[in-house]
Design a protein around this motif. Structure first.
Motif, PDB file in Angstrom:
ATOM      1  N   UNK A   1       0.849  -1.187   0.000  1.00  0.00           N
ATOM      2  CA  UNK A   1       0.000   0.000   0.000  1.00  0.00           C
ATOM      3  C   UNK A   1       0.885   1.238   0.000  1.00  0.00           C
ATOM      4  N   UNK A   2       0.271   2.362  -0.335  1.00  0.00           N
ATOM      5  CA  UNK A   2       0.983   3.633  -0.382  1.00  0.00           C
ATOM      6  C   UNK A   2       0.403   4.576   0.656  1.00  0.00           C
ATOM      7  N   UNK A   3       1.283   5.205   1.440  1.00  0.00           N
ATOM      8  CA  UNK A   3       0.865   6.177   2.444  1.00  0.00           C
ATOM      9  C   UNK A   3       1.512   7.514   2.145  1.00  0.00           C
ATOM     10  N   UNK A   4       0.813   8.566   2.549  1.00  0.00           N
ATOM     11  CA  UNK A   4       1.346   9.915   2.414  1.00  0.00           C
ATOM     12  C   UNK A   4       1.226  10.584   3.773  1.00  0.00           C
ATOM     13  N   UNK A   5       2.351  10.789   4.417  1.00  0.00           N
ATOM     14  CA  UNK A   5       2.363  11.298   5.787  1.00  0.00           C
ATOM     15  C   UNK A   5       3.335  12.460   5.902  1.00  0.00           C
ATOM     16  N   UNK A   6       3.453  13.238   4.829  1.00  0.00           N
ATOM     17  CA  UNK A   6       4.542  14.203   4.738  1.00  0.00           C
ATOM     18  C   UNK A   6       4.415  15.391   5.685  1.00  0.00           C
ATOM     19  N   UNK A   7       3.232  15.617   6.238  1.00  0.00           N
ATOM     20  CA  UNK A   7       3.076  16.779   7.110  1.00  0.00           C
ATOM     21  C   UNK A   7       3.508  16.507   8.542  1.00  0.00           C
ATOM     22  N   UNK A   8       3.999  15.299   8.809  1.00  0.00           N
ATOM     23  CA  UNK A   8       4.471  14.977  10.144  1.00  0.00           C
ATOM     24  C   UNK A   8       3.441  14.316  11.025  1.00  0.00           C
ATOM     25  N   UNK A   9       2.251  14.104  10.500  1.00  0.00           N
ATOM     26  CA  UNK A   9       1.208  13.381  11.225  1.00  0.00           C
ATOM     27  C   UNK A   9       1.710  11.964  11.470  1.00  0.00           C
ATOM     28  N   UNK A  10       1.703  11.493  12.719  1.00  0.00           N
ATOM     29  CA  UNK A  10       2.496  10.305  13.074  1.00  0.00           C
ATOM     30  C   UNK A  10       1.730   8.988  13.028  1.00  0.00           C
ATOM     31  N   UNK A  11       0.502   8.973  12.512  1.00  0.00           N
ATOM     32  CA  UNK A  11      -0.280   7.729  12.518  1.00  0.00           C
ATOM     33  C   UNK A  11       0.178   6.718  11.478  1.00  0.00           C
ATOM     34  N   UNK A  12       0.807   7.164  10.390  1.00  0.00           N
ATOM     35  CA  UNK A  12       1.083   6.259   9.284  1.00  0.00           C
ATOM     36  C   UNK A  12       2.537   6.218   8.827  1.00  0.00           C
ATOM     37  N   UNK A  13       3.263   7.345   8.861  1.00  0.00           N
ATOM     38  CA  UNK A  13       4.600   7.340   8.267  1.00  0.00           C
ATOM     39  C   UNK A  13       5.508   8.438   8.819  1.00  0.00           C
ATOM     40  N   UNK A  14       5.384   8.730  10.100  1.00  0.00           N
ATOM     41  CA  UNK A  14       6.207   9.787  10.673  1.00  0.00           C
ATOM     42  C   UNK A  14       7.658   9.332  10.776  1.00  0.00           C
ATOM     43  N   UNK A  15       8.561  10.238  10.540  1.00  0.00           N
ATOM     44  CA  UNK A  15       9.986   9.924  10.510  1.00  0.00           C
ATOM     45  C   UNK A  15      10.447   9.264  11.804  1.00  0.00           C
ATOM     46  N   UNK A  16      11.169   8.136  11.637  1.00  0.00           N
ATOM     47  CA  UNK A  16      11.840   7.399  12.723  1.00  0.00           C
ATOM     48  C   UNK A  16      10.888   6.630  13.635  1.00  0.00           C
ATOM     49  N   UNK A  17       9.577   6.712  13.402  1.00  0.00           N
ATOM     50  CA  UNK A  17       8.642   5.925  14.213  1.00  0.00           C
ATOM     51  C   UNK A  17       8.453   4.532  13.603  1.00  0.00           C
ATOM     52  N   UNK A  18       8.194   3.554  14.467  1.00  0.00           N
ATOM     53  CA  UNK A  18       8.029   2.163  14.036  1.00  0.00           C
ATOM     54  C   UNK A  18       6.549   1.807  13.948  1.00  0.00           C
ATOM     55  N   UNK A  19       6.212   0.997  12.931  1.00  0.00           N
ATOM     56  CA  UNK A  19       4.814   0.663  12.648  1.00  0.00           C
ATOM     57  C   UNK A  19       4.651  -0.840  12.424  1.00  0.00           C
ATOM     58  N   UNK A  20       3.454  -1.309  12.711  1.00  0.00           N
ATOM     59  CA  UNK A  20       3.044  -2.656  12.323  1.00  0.00           C
ATOM     60  C   UNK A  20       1.774  -2.523  11.491  1.00  0.00           C
ATOM     61  N   UNK A  21       1.699  -3.300  10.409  1.00  0.00           N
ATOM     62  CA  UNK A  21       0.507  -3.324   9.556  1.00  0.00           C
ATOM     63  C   UNK A  21       0.058  -4.763   9.382  1.00  0.00           C
ATOM     64  N   UNK A  22      -1.184  -5.051   9.776  1.00  0.00           N
ATOM     65  CA  UNK A  22      -1.782  -6.377   9.556  1.00  0.00           C
ATOM     66  C   UNK A  22      -2.661  -6.270   8.303  1.00  0.00           C
ATOM     67  N   UNK A  23      -2.494  -7.212   7.386  1.00  0.00           N
ATOM     68  CA  UNK A  23      -3.106  -7.103   6.061  1.00  0.00           C
ATOM     69  C   UNK A  23      -3.912  -8.361   5.712  1.00  0.00           C
ATOM     70  N   UNK A  24      -5.147  -8.163   5.259  1.00  0.00           N
ATOM     71  CA  UNK A  24      -6.004  -9.256   4.827  1.00  0.00           C
ATOM     72  C   UNK A  24      -6.397  -9.070   3.360  1.00  0.00           C
ATOM     73  N   UNK A  25      -6.542 -10.162   2.661  1.00  0.00           N
ATOM     74  CA  UNK A  25      -6.974 -10.139   1.264  1.00  0.00           C
ATOM     75  C   UNK A  25      -8.447 -10.529   1.182  1.00  0.00           C
ATOM     76  N   UNK A  26      -9.257  -9.684   0.580  1.00  0.00           N
ATOM     77  CA  UNK A  26     -10.664 -10.015   0.292  1.00  0.00           C
ATOM     78  C   UNK A  26     -10.789 -10.200  -1.216  1.00  0.00           C
ATOM     79  N   UNK A  27     -11.619  -9.397  -1.893  1.00  0.00           N
ATOM     80  CA  UNK A  27     -11.807  -9.570  -3.335  1.00  0.00           C
ATOM     81  C   UNK A  27     -11.886  -8.266  -4.094  1.00  0.00           C
ATOM     82  N   UNK A  28     -11.095  -7.281  -3.681  1.00  0.00           N
ATOM     83  CA  UNK A  28     -11.129  -6.002  -4.365  1.00  0.00           C
ATOM     84  C   UNK A  28     -12.265  -5.127  -3.888  1.00  0.00           C
ATOM     85  N   UNK A  29     -12.697  -4.211  -4.748  1.00  0.00           N
ATOM     86  CA  UNK A  29     -13.721  -3.242  -4.346  1.00  0.00           C
ATOM     87  C   UNK A  29     -15.102  -3.854  -4.181  1.00  0.00           C
ATOM     88  N   UNK A  30     -15.329  -5.030  -4.785  1.00  0.00           N
ATOM     89  CA  UNK A  30     -16.567  -5.763  -4.564  1.00  0.00           C
ATOM     90  C   UNK A  30     -17.738  -5.302  -5.403  1.00  0.00           C
TER      91      UNK A  30
END
Length: 477
Positions: free
Chosen positions: A217-246
């Motif tokens: 997936x692609x994230x855009x977190x350039x404003x420093x908001x730390x929920x998705x891609x803040x510099x130097x912070x560590x993240x975990x993402x759990x991912x499930x596959x369904x069937x697209x938009x449905x």
């Protein structure tokens, strides 16, 4: 079938065996609840009590469950030089560690090397004799990704192994919200498991998940908001596959706006609009859901979590309450292979509001949902058989209030004992404590800690588990 050999020393006299009768046999019939013991006699095995394993007669009755233990014991002399011992052969050790010439007898599937021929219908106790699972590679349907933020624009994270349809992200080192995004609601739309907030839709392309890609997936977190891609912070993402938009599902009395389904992995995502009246909603699984996670997207209502523990009860991700009886949540009706029922509860069916439903059916070797009783013991808590080595385990004490949902996974802590937990209903990051300890095993998990949320003595706990590898192909950690 198992051969036991003691090198010629005396075996337990309680069986009536002599020192020269040194090969024993054990046949375990779980389907019929019987155990047979025997010993060598000439060119074959004499079964005690005139037992006939192949004929299902005269076996010792036993009710098997996940706590059943089959073992051997040997009475030993106080003289260490004459001490007896046992060498086990489950088909993998035909020579009894070179004490005997191998008999060369396989089971009916051609597996194993036994001293004497196994009884008809009995199989060597090994993973080769396990059924081939429907999902051989669990990571094709569910996977975990760890990454470190870099504050970059349009950062694409790869390594998931498929295009995910549900992405659940949590910062590991800060007190930020859990973030759930899915392909049915669309990019830039987030829900939080730790509160009852409505769906948040980012008007600014920054600070959001902006694409589901073929390998992540692609994230855009350039404003420093730390929920998705803040510099130097560590993240975990759990991912499930369904069937697209449905597409819309018309199986229920409410047609879904869209339903995305992965029937192989027993997972679907549906959006629907509430009516305020008793209704049914199609989930598309073709199998009965074991758990459902439902959230009102338009109103600050609590999550509603269904567990097959009791179709008349509900729980919530965002609070610590016990399983609560309420006939309005599910209309006191268990789901079917095609639909789930909702009543007049505004948390599942507020008139005019849009809802999201994540539905999971149990798939052997891939997912497991159920309950266990805590024992309060340190280091020796309950073992829960799942039929696979877990990648992710979620646990909630359901019979009493006061505990949040534990989350453990094998990527954040790759070795046993795992003592690193995060909570579904809390904003805390990774937290380590001996009371949170758990082992991930090749066929399930074992609670090691004493925390009341995961191992309260006599309390019922529900669990949700997703596989790293099915038991047939799993290795111990």
């Amino acid at each position: 079938t198992a051969d036991l050999h003691d090198g010629g020393s005396s075996i337990s006299q309680a069986t009536g065996l002599t020192a020269t009768e040194y090969v024993c046999a054990l046949a375990i019939d779980v389907d019929n609840g019987k155990v047979y013991a025997g010993y060598n006699s000439g060119s074959g095995i004499t079964w005690l009590n005139s037992g006939n394993p192949a004929g299902n007669s005269n076996g010792a009755a036993h009710t098997f469950d996940s706590n059943s233990i089959i073992y051997t014991s040997v009475s030993s002399s106080s003289d260490n030089a004459n001490r007896s011992y046992v060498i086990m052969n489950f088909g993998q050790n035909g020579t009894f560690s070179n004490y005997q010439t191998a008999g060369g007898n396989a089971d009916g599937n051609g597996i194993g090397n036994f001293f004497y021929a196994p009884p008809t219908g009995f199989k060597a106790l090994c993973t080769k004799n396990l059924a081939t699972p429907g999902i051989k590679d669990s990571s094709a349907h569910f996977n975990t990704l760890l990454y470190t933020g870099n504050d970059a624009d349009d950062r694409t994270l790869t390594g998931v192994g498929f295009q995910p349809d549900l992405v659940w992200i949590k910062t590991r080192d800060t007190t930020n919200y859990h973030q759930l995004m899915d392909s049915v609601r669309g990019v830039s739309k987030r829900l939080n498991t730790n509160n009852n907030n409505t769906e948040f839709s980012d008007s600014d392309p920054n600070n959001s998940l902006v694409a589901f890609t073929s390998d992540g997936f692609t994230v855009d977190d350039s404003s420093g908001y730390s929920d998705l891609n803040a510099s130097a912070h560590n993240y975990v993402a759990w991912n499930w596959k369904a069937g697209g938009s449905g597409s819309s599902n018309t199986d229920g009395t409410i047609n879904t706006i869209s339903t995305s389904v992965n029937t192989t992995a027993g997972f679907s995502i549906s959006t629907y609009t509430g009516t305020g009246s008793n209704a049914t909603v199609g989930h598309g699984l073709g199998a009965v859901p074991a758990t459902m996670w439902i959230k009102n997207r338009d109103t600050n209502d609590n999550w509603r979590i269904y567990s097959n523990e009791d179709p008349t009860d509900y729980m919530a991700f965002n609070w610590t309450g016990a399983s609560t009886d309420d006939n309005t949540s599910w209309n006191d009706t268990a789901p079917t292979s095609y639909t789930f029922s909702i009543g007049t509860d505004t948390n599942t069916n507020r008139s005019g509001d849009k809802f999201i439903a994540y539905c999971f059916a149990e798939v052997e070797g891939f997912s497991s949902f159920g309950t266990y009783l805590g024992n309060g013991a340190s280091e020796d808590g309950p073992f829960i058989y799942t039929g696979f080595k877990p990648r992710l385990v979620i646990v909630k004490k359901s019979s009493a209030a006061g505990s949040s949902w534990f989350m453990w996974d094998s990527l954040r802590h790759p070795e046993n004992v795992i003592d690193l937990a995060v909570w579904v209903g809390d904003i805390n990051g990774d937290t380590s404590h001996a009371e949170y300890e758990i082992d991930f095993l090749s066929n399930g998990f074992k609670i090691r800690g004493q925390n009341a949320g995961s191992n309260a003595s006599g309390a019922t706990h529900i669990y949700m588990a997703f596989a790293e590898a099915p038991f047939k192909y799993a290795t111990a950690r």
